[in-house]
Design a protein around this motif. Structure first.
Motif, PDB file in Angstrom:
ATOM      1  N   ASN A 186       0.830  -1.211   0.000  1.00  0.00           N
ATOM      2  CA  ASN A 186       0.000   0.000   0.000  1.00  0.00           C
ATOM      3  C   ASN A 186       0.859   1.252   0.000  1.00  0.00           C
ATOM      4  N   TRP A 239       2.016   2.880  -3.251  1.00  0.00           N
ATOM      5  CA  TRP A 239       1.124   3.738  -4.039  1.00  0.00           C
ATOM      6  C   TRP A 239       1.568   5.192  -4.028  1.00  0.00           C
ATOM      7  N   ILE A 240       2.404   5.572  -3.053  1.00  0.00           N
ATOM      8  CA  ILE A 240       2.874   6.953  -2.989  1.00  0.00           C
ATOM      9  C   ILE A 240       3.687   7.314  -4.217  1.00  0.00           C
ATOM     10  N   PRO A 292       3.332   6.324  -7.664  1.00  0.00           N
ATOM     11  CA  PRO A 292       2.541   6.859  -8.781  1.00  0.00           C
ATOM     12  C   PRO A 292       1.733   8.099  -8.415  1.00  0.00           C
ATOM     13  N   ILE A 293       1.278   8.184  -7.159  1.00  0.00           N
ATOM     14  CA  ILE A 293       0.502   9.359  -6.756  1.00  0.00           C
ATOM     15  C   ILE A 293       1.362  10.623  -6.828  1.00  0.00           C
TER      16      ILE A 293
END
Length: 329
Positions: A5, A8-9, A11-12
Motif C-alpha cells: 500500500n 502507491w505513494i 505513482p501518486i
C-alpha cells in the motif's frame, strides 16, 4: 500489504508532480517562452520526439516530470527566453504549477462527489476538562453533536467555527447521548486557557460507516468475547454504532465493566459479552480485532455538485490551515 500500500505513494506523487509541471508548460507557452523539453519522469531519457522547438520525452524514473525552458539558467536573453519576460510573466510561470495542482484537486473532488456521492462525519466529545463550560453544561465523553444554534453539524470544523463565532454568548447545542437527544446551553469562552479551546473539550470525528470484523487474533479480547471474522458491529449496550468512533468511545466509557455488543452474523443478530479492561489501548482497536469500515455515501444531484465541491474544498483547506498553525504554535 502495508508495504505494498505504501508503494502507491510513487505513482501518486508522480501524477501530482506531472500536473504541477504541466502548469509551468502551459504558462510558458502563453508567455511566449521557448520550452526546450517537456518530460514525463526523470532522466535518463528513454524516448523522445521533437515537435517545433520542444522535445517531448519519456524518462526512466517514473516520478513526476519536468519542464526545461530557455533562459531559466540565466544564460540567455533571447526574445523567447525566460529572462526576456516581465516580472509579472515570470511570477505567473512560477505560480502556475501550484495553481494547476489546486485546479486538479477541485476537479478530482467534483468527480468523486459526482460518482460516489457525499460522505458526512459524526462529531463526538472525547474528553471534557473539569471546570470548563462543557463540564458546566453537562457534556460527557461519547456525546455526538447534532446541532449548534439550529445548524446541523457534519464536521469537527463546523463545531470549531460555530463555537468561535458564538464566543461570549449563550449557545444552544443539541447532542445525542446513547440515542437520547439532549439540548444544552453553553457559553464558549472568549479567552480560553492554553490547550483547552473555547468549550474545554477534546473532540474527534469519524465518517458514517458500517464496521466489519476482518480478523480476530486468537489471543485478543475480541476472541474471548466470541467475535468472528465477518461479523458486523451494530450496537454497544443498545447504543447504535454508526461509525468506528462511536464503538471505540462506547467501550472506553465502560472500562472496568462488561459491555453487551450486538453483531450481525450470517444475517442474524448475535449478542456478545465483552469484559472491558481499565487500561484500554489508545492507538488500536480496543478489543484487539482487525476492523474495516464500509463508508456510507449520499448521492448528490448534478445541480448541487459545484456547491458541494466548493464546500468540501474549503473545509479541506481550513483543516490543513489549522493543522499547519498547530505545528508553529
Amino acid at each position: 500489504m502495508t508495504f505494498l500500500n505504501a508503494l502507491w505513494i510513487v505513482p501518486i506523487l508522480g501524477i501530482l508532480i506531472f500536473i504541477h509541471e504541466l502548469g509551468h508548460f502551459v504558462m510558458a507557452r502563453r508567455a511566449g517562452v521557448r520550452v526546450e523539453e517537456f518530460g514525463f519522469g526523470l532522466p535518463p531519457r528513454i524516448w523522445g520526439v521533437k515537435r517545433g522547438d520542444t522535445i517531448y520525452s519519456i524518462n526512466l524514473l517514473p516520478v513526476g516530470g519536468f519542464v526545461r525552458v530557455l533562459g531559466e539558467d540565466g544564460k540567455s536573453n533571447a526574445h523567447d527566453s525566460m529572462q526576456s519576460k516581465t516580472a509579472g510573466q515570470r511570477a505567473r510561470f512560477l505560480a502556475a504549477g501550484s495553481a494547476m495542482n489546486l485546479i486538479a484537486a477541485v476537479v478530482l473532488i467534483a468527480v468523486l462527489i459526482g460518482v460516489q456521492g457525499r460522505s458526512s462525519d459524526n462529531v463526538y466529545v472525547v474528553n471534557v476538562n473539569p471546570g470548563s463550560p462543557a463540564a458546566d453544561a453537562g457534556w460527557q465523553s461519547g456525546d455526538r453533536f447534532l446541532q449548534i444554534n439550529g445548524a446541523t453539524i457534519t464536521s469537527s470544523d463546523e463545531v470549531s467555527r460555530l463555537t468561535t463565532r458564538n464566543a461570549g454568548r449563550a449557545t444552544t447545542v443539541t447532542l445525542d447521548r446513547a440515542g437520547e437527544v439532549i439540548t444544552t446551553t453553553i457559553t464558549p469562552r472568549e479567552n480560553p486557557p492554553a490547550g483547552q479551546g473555547r468549550t474545554g473539550i477534546t473532540l474527534s470525528s469519524a465518517p458514517n460507516a458500517t464496521i466489519h470484523v476482518n480478523t480476530v487474533p486468537s489471543d485478543s479480547l475480541a476472541a474471548q468475547a466470541g467475535f468472528h471474522a465477518g461479523d458486523i458491529i451494530q450496537s454497544v449496550d443498545g447504543q447504535p454504532v454508526p461509525d468506528y468512533l462511536a464503538y471505540a468511545l462506547a467501550l472506553r466509557n465502560r472500562a472496568g465493566g462488561d459491555a453487551q455488543i450486538q453483531v450481525q452474523r450470517d444475517g442474524a443478530p448475535v449478542t456478545l459479552t465483552a469484559a472491558i479492561p481499565t487500561d484500554l489501548p489508545v492507538d488500536r482497536e480496543p478489543l484487539g480485532a482487525d476492523l474495516t469500515q464500509q463508508l456510507h455515501f449520499e448521492r448528490v444531484s448534478p445541480i448541487n455538485i459545484p456547491l458541494e465541491t466548493v464546500r468540501t474544498f474549503g473545509s479541506t483547506m481550513r483543516q490543513m490551515g489549522t493543522g499547519l498553525m498547530s505545528l508553529v504554535r
